[in-house]
Scaffold this motif. Structure first.
Motif: not given
Length: 142
Positions: A1-15, A85-91
């Motif tokens: 997301m760029t608006k609020n500058k939050m940083e996210f990490a991709h977490i892959p599938v696994g056990k 709502e701000q981002e226009g989705g449900n992510k």
């Protein structure tokens, strides 16, 4: 997301083996499969991010780069609703308990994500022995 500058990490599938035999409320240790990849915030939501979405700051300790606190589960659900709502989705959503533990363990099987030696805990986390009983800017630990 760029608006609020939050940083996210991709977490892959696994056990992984979820839980701990050390604490009664974490028993039994059992295998959990994370079947869908997800993204998780790298840092706790800051007060600046919270204010940009909610328009208020309920935190006791004040500072733009401090984590927001003094919020309930319901408050967080409202934050997520407004953010979506701000981002226009449900992510955006909270991770499940299993997703959070899987990400926090970072593929390790040790007591902590950095090993079993508690003596270096202060390099990785703020807790009662090193926090001075207050919150600290996010992103200051390993």
């Amino acid at each position: 997301m760029t608006k609020n500058k939050m940083e996210f990490a991709h977490i892959p599938v696994g056990k992984f083996m979820m839980g701990s035999n050390e604490y009664v409320d974490e028993k039994p240790v059992h295998e959990v499969t994370i079947s869908k990849p997800f993204y998780l915030g790298v840092y706790p939501v800051t007060q600046k991010e919270w204010k940009s979405v909610m328009g208020n700051n309920p935190s006791y300790f004040k500072g733009d780069n401090l984590p927001v606190e003094q919020v309930s589960w319901n408050d967080v659900q409202e934050f997520i609703k407004k953010l979506n709502e701000q981002e226009g989705g449900n992510k955006y959503r909270l991770p499940t308990e299993a997703e959070w533990e899987y990400a926090a363990r970072a593929g390790t099987t040790t007591r902590y994500s950095f090993g079993d030696d508690k003596s270096t805990l202060g390099d990785y986390a703020w807790y009662n022995a090193n926090s001075g009983s207050k919150t600290h800017d996010v992103g200051q630990k390993k």
